[in-house]
Design a protein around this motif. Structure first.
Motif, PDB file in Angstrom:
ATOM      1  N   SER A  14       0.769  -1.167  -0.034  1.00 48.82           N
ATOM      2  CA  SER A  14       0.172  -0.022   0.193  1.00 48.82           C
ATOM      3  C   SER A  14       0.894   1.473  -0.026  1.00 48.82           C
ATOM      4  O   SER A  14       1.015   1.668   0.969  1.00 48.82           O
ATOM      5  CB  SER A  14      -1.106   0.105   1.147  1.00 48.82           C
TER       6      SER A  14
ATOM      7  N   PRO B 234       0.677   6.315  -5.275  1.00 49.20           N
ATOM      8  CA  PRO B 234       0.296   5.160  -6.238  1.00 49.20           C
ATOM      9  C   PRO B 234       1.029   5.457  -7.572  1.00 49.20           C
ATOM     10  O   PRO B 234       1.147   4.440  -8.116  1.00 49.20           O
ATOM     11  CB  PRO B 234      -1.139   4.980  -6.130  1.00 49.20           C
TER      12      PRO B 234
ATOM     13  N   PRO C  92     -10.118   2.810  -0.644  1.00 50.57           N
ATOM     14  CA  PRO C  92      -9.019   3.778  -0.678  1.00 50.57           C
ATOM     15  C   PRO C  92      -9.720   4.982  -1.780  1.00 50.57           C
ATOM     16  O   PRO C  92     -10.361   4.698  -2.794  1.00 50.57           O
ATOM     17  CB  PRO C  92      -7.815   3.057  -1.732  1.00 50.57           C
ATOM     18  N   LYS C  93      -9.215   6.177  -1.346  1.00 51.09           N
ATOM     19  CA  LYS C  93      -9.701   7.200  -2.163  1.00 51.09           C
ATOM     20  C   LYS C  93      -8.441   8.029  -2.479  1.00 51.09           C
ATOM     21  O   LYS C  93      -7.470   8.517  -1.744  1.00 51.09           O
ATOM     22  CB  LYS C  93     -10.523   8.213  -1.376  1.00 51.09           C
ATOM     23  N   GLN C  94      -8.159   8.054  -4.009  1.00 51.31           N
ATOM     24  CA  GLN C  94      -6.975   8.578  -4.349  1.00 51.31           C
ATOM     25  C   GLN C  94      -6.913  10.337  -4.532  1.00 51.31           C
ATOM     26  O   GLN C  94      -7.750  10.889  -5.065  1.00 51.31           O
ATOM     27  CB  GLN C  94      -6.578   8.271  -5.611  1.00 51.31           C
TER      28      GLN C  94
ATOM     29  N   VAL D  70      -2.983   8.259  -1.117  1.00 55.35           N
ATOM     30  CA  VAL D  70      -4.105   7.398  -1.043  1.00 55.35           C
ATOM     31  C   VAL D  70      -4.722   7.363   0.388  1.00 55.35           C
ATOM     32  O   VAL D  70      -4.159   6.718   1.296  1.00 55.35           O
ATOM     33  CB  VAL D  70      -3.993   5.899  -1.493  1.00 55.35           C
TER      34      VAL D  70
END
Length: 338
Positions: free
Chosen positions: A181, A185, A311-313, A317
């Motif tokens: 993780s 990202p 997850p919210k980028q 993230v």
């Protein structure tokens, strides 16, 4: 990402429409205000430190000041050990040439980089790692046993750099968390010249499957997306268990050969590589290890049943709860003292 923001980015990439990116939006106003606040805080730090150092140095050379004894505060703790203090002390020394010194604006840039790049990534990495440990109680238990073996069950001994560097299972957990993780990202690089990127194997052309290609031509000025998380979770590199959280893959005898021979720092793309790679990777790892030792050594972490974390980028993230998107980023965990 709103529709208007998407259209702004898309249209500004078209010929002669680059000016659209500079149209003020509510999002841009928030970012500008936040950065002004950050610069104000950083400037206050610089001015305060500068006054302290001027009082302490009193015309000494940097070498003489470094050797100066009795550089302690009223409680007997050594002062001037923080990065900003050391950087500014060298910057203000009389025996350092002007061309080697940083301007106040350059110092300001260094501080904002440390605050933004250093704090937010480590904070996000810690958040996701505690979530992973809560979902894998056996891994959490094994890590805690190693922590207590080194620092005592009551965590009575001080956390030191040499000791956390020698803890093998902690090292495996940290590297696996950064692989599984990554807080950032993806990132983007811009080609400074025309070039060709070789591929690891041949691919069929989309328009003509009878043809193949094994390289991609790149033009000067072209933006290139670097898929950090895709690389870190690639089965071609990490094998069939790439999508699983498994710290034991980092033991010497278990590390896949493709990962071992990647030539990347820590065999990961998390810190990128090359001249634009993260210069603070060793510090980030040491800081992250110290945080985990302090937290996992003292507390047990469990997931909240029935709440799905997704997850919210953004730039990093962040986690949020399905059905509670309006609340914003959150990572609910049940925490109990050991």
């Amino acid at each position: 990402m709103t529709l208007s923001r998407f259209l702004q980015i898309y249209l500004s990439s078209l010929p002669y429409l680059g000016w659209i990116r500079s149209i003020p939006t509510e999002r841009q106003k928030i970012i500008t205000q936040a950065y002004k606040k950050l610069e104000m805080v950083s400037l206050n730090l610089i001015n305060r430190k500068k006054a302290e150092i001027q009082k302490e140095m009193q015309g000494l050379s940097k070498a003489d000041f470094d050797e100066k004894e009795g550089h302690y505060d009223a409680t007997g703790v050594a002062r001037g050990k923080d990065l900003l203090h050391l950087m500014m002390r060298a910057n203000m020394a009389e025996d350092v040439s002007e061309k080697e010194k940083l301007s106040d604006n350059e110092l300001l840039g260094q501080i904002t980089t440390l605050l933004l790049a250093g704090h937010e990534t480590t904070s996000t990495q810690t958040t996701w790692t505690l979530h992973l440990l809560a979902e894998h109680p056996e891994i959490q238990r094994k890590l805690r046993e190693e922590i207590h073996e080194h620092f005592g069950k009551g965590m009575e001994r001080q956390i030191g750099y040499d000791e956390i560097s020698s803890m093998k299972y902690l090292d495996c957990v940290v590297k696996e968390a950064m692989r599984f993780s990554s807080p950032v990202p993806t990132t983007i690089r811009v080609s400074s010249e025309d070039d060709v990127i070789p591929l690891s194997r041949s691919y069929h052309c989309h328009n003509d499957p009878s043809k193949t290609f094994d390289r991609i031509p790149i033009s000067k000025g072209q933006e290139i997306l670097i898929p950090i998380q895709a690389f870190n979770l690639s089965t071609d590199i990490w094998g069939p268990t790439a999508q699983q959280f498994d710290p034991t893959r980092w033991f010497e005898e278990s590390l896949p050969s493709n990962a071992r021979n990647s030539g990347l720092p820590l065999h990961l793309l998390t810190f990128i590589a090359g001249p634009r790679g993260c210069i603070g990777n060793r510090f980030a790892i040491a800081e992250f290890k110290a945080l985990l030792v302090g937290l996992v050594g003292r507390f047990n972490f469990e997931s909240v049943q029935g709440w799905e974390v997704e997850p919210k980028q953004t730039i990093v993230v962040r986690p949020r709860i399905v059905g509670q998107e309006h609340v914003g980023p959150q990572m609910p965990l049940r925490i109990s003292r050991i």
